[in-house]
Design a protein around this motif. Structure first.
Motif, PDB file in Angstrom:
ATOM      1  N   GLU A  85       4.924  44.235  39.237  1.00 34.87           N
ATOM      2  CA  GLU A  85       3.502  44.615  39.356  1.00 34.87           C
ATOM      3  C   GLU A  85       3.183  45.042  40.787  1.00 34.87           C
ATOM      4  N   CYS A  88       4.396  48.568  41.370  1.00 33.64           N
ATOM      5  CA  CYS A  88       3.470  49.528  40.720  1.00 33.64           C
ATOM      6  C   CYS A  88       2.207  49.696  41.566  1.00 33.64           C
ATOM      7  N   ALA A  92       0.815  53.068  43.273  1.00 29.10           N
ATOM      8  CA  ALA A  92      -0.491  53.563  42.806  1.00 29.10           C
ATOM      9  C   ALA A  92      -1.475  53.732  43.966  1.00 29.10           C
ATOM     10  N   PHE A 102      -1.141  57.857  38.145  1.00 31.71           N
ATOM     11  CA  PHE A 102      -1.561  56.668  37.395  1.00 31.71           C
ATOM     12  C   PHE A 102      -1.030  56.718  35.964  1.00 31.71           C
ATOM     13  N   TRP A 103      -0.968  57.915  35.429  1.00 31.70           N
ATOM     14  CA  TRP A 103      -0.420  58.122  34.082  1.00 31.70           C
ATOM     15  C   TRP A 103       1.043  57.671  34.048  1.00 31.70           C
ATOM     16  N   ARG A 106       1.365  53.933  34.452  1.00 30.88           N
ATOM     17  CA  ARG A 106       0.954  53.297  33.180  1.00 30.88           C
ATOM     18  C   ARG A 106       2.122  53.323  32.194  1.00 30.88           C
ATOM     19  N   ARG A 107       2.797  54.473  32.117  1.00 29.97           N
ATOM     20  CA  ARG A 107       3.957  54.576  31.207  1.00 29.97           C
ATOM     21  C   ARG A 107       5.048  53.594  31.580  1.00 29.97           C
ATOM     22  N   ARG A 109       4.603  50.771  33.135  1.00 23.64           N
ATOM     23  CA  ARG A 109       4.115  49.419  32.799  1.00 23.64           C
ATOM     24  C   ARG A 109       4.256  49.164  31.295  1.00 23.64           C
ATOM     25  N   ASP A 110       3.932  50.186  30.505  1.00 25.46           N
ATOM     26  CA  ASP A 110       4.040  50.040  29.045  1.00 25.46           C
ATOM     27  C   ASP A 110       5.498  49.817  28.638  1.00 25.46           C
ATOM     28  N   ASP A 282      -7.442  63.899  31.870  1.00 21.28           N
ATOM     29  CA  ASP A 282      -7.928  62.522  31.935  1.00 21.28           C
ATOM     30  C   ASP A 282      -9.195  62.399  31.074  1.00 21.28           C
TER      31      ASP A 282
END
Ligand code: MRU
Length: 357
Positions: A85, A88, A92, A102-103, A106-107, A109-110, A282
């Protein structure tokens, strides 16, 4: 093919494992490659614009996350998650406007969440795989955008572009706005490009002109304040630019000066197009007014390279981006197809479309 960045595993002699970048700060005078071996170096590369351009920033950040996660030594799941985290968050925090950053995070993180209960080595491998997938998808998106957008280009004449939305602004290869131009040129259209120099960082004269010249596409560099007269003289038939973030209503954040180009194009009845991958759209941001605009170091304005061009201590503004209202945008070209006004509706429709190549 221009390789903006690539994941290297250090297998070749003399090659470090990490992410290899072309140093965009040195172009066009020197073609220098630098390998970042830590995620902190990647964050710095994004901040200092060694790598720049919305899609390229996204790919770099994804690879940076993978690189950081790969270097973690802990086998404790909670500690690994905490460190992940943090990586990331650091990436970020580098630049605020391009939503691709950010996209991409996010990917990552997913993907992490999907494998979080597995062994650390499996998680690390999955994150590397995800970053590589983002890279490959970006290359493919540019080609698809090129095919769609080429149909909008004039059969001959000048096409104006601003900043650099080419190979250097993406994973490599085609680029977004320059992908459209490349595809049109390759299809036989007799296009010549006007590249705005793009003060203050000069992405147009340094990067766009470098790229297009390599491809043999006729290119003329103009200072930003010359675009109006070129339009008035009939030398420009269309304008096409990239984007850092496109709001749900079609407002477009892109390099400072894009707004001026769009208004002038409108005044001269010239179509103004925006080419961007879906990762730049977005839909959670309603209008351009909600897009955060990066303010950069005043030195970018008071100096060109090491040369001072303004008095000591002078007041300076340096917003790095501006927002072009959707009403000036003739079409938004994405890998999913072309959207036209009303963008609230057409972008929503494309959001569920299957990607065509
Ligand atoms: O500050 P930069 O050089 O990162 O800004 C780049 C731009 O504004 C580009 O036009 C945009 O990112 C689109 S790139 C495909």
């Amino acid at each position: 093919m221009i390789k903006t960045l690539e994941w290297t595993d250090g297998a070749k002699p003399g090659e470090a494992a990490g992410i290899r970048f072309i140093d965009q700060r040195k172009l066009p005078v020197e073609e220098v490659y630098i390998t970042c071996t830590t995620y902190e170096e990647v964050a710095d590369a994004i901040r200092t614009m060694l790598v720049r351009g919305a899609p390229a920033i996204g790919v770099a950040a994804a690879m940076g996350v993978a690189l950081g996660a790969k270097s973690l030594k802990t086998t404790d799941a909670a500690a690994f998650r905490r460190e992940f985290e943090h990586i990331c968050d650091v990436l970020a925090g580098t630049r605020p406007t391009a939503v691709n950053l950010f996209w991409a995070i996010r990917r990552m993180r997913d993907r992490f969440s999907a494998v979080a209960t597995q062994q650390v080595a499996t998680i690390q491998a999955a994150l590397i795989e995800e970053a590589k997938a983002i890279y490959v998808e970006d290359l493919a998106a540019n080609e698809a955008m090129g095919k769609h957008g080429a149909t909008l280009m004039p059969s001959s004449g000048g096409v104006l572009t601003h900043c650099n939305a080419g190979a250097l602004a993406t994973a490599g290869g085609y680029g977004t706005a320059l992908g459209v131009i490349r595809a049109a040129f390759e299809s036989g259209k007799k296009i010549n490009v006007y590249a705005d120099e793009t003060r203050p960082v000069l992405q147009g004269s340094r990067l766009t002109a470098w790229e297009l010249t390599k491809d043999g596409i006729p290119t003329t560099v103009i200072s930003d304040n010359m675009a109006g007269v070129m339009m008035a003289q009939g030398k420009i038939k269309a304008a096409v630019v990239g984007a850092d973030r496109i709001a749900a209503n079609g407002d477009v954040a892109n390099k400072i000066g894009t707004y001026t180009v769009a208004v002038m194009a409108h005044a001269h009845g010239i179509p103004f197009y925006v080419a961007a991958p879906w990762s730049t759209i977005d839909l959670e941001t309603k209008t351009g007014a909600d897009i955060p605009i990066e303010q950069r170091d005043p030195r970018e304005v008071t100096h060109v390279g090491q040369t001072q061009i303004a008095p000591d201590g002078i007041k300076v503004e340096n917003p790095s981006f501006d927002v072009t209202p959707a009403r000036y945008v003739a079409a938004i070209i994405t890998e999913r197809g072309i959207a036209k006004a009303p963008y609230e509706k057409t972008l929503r429709e494309l959001s569920t479309a299957v990607v065509r190549s």
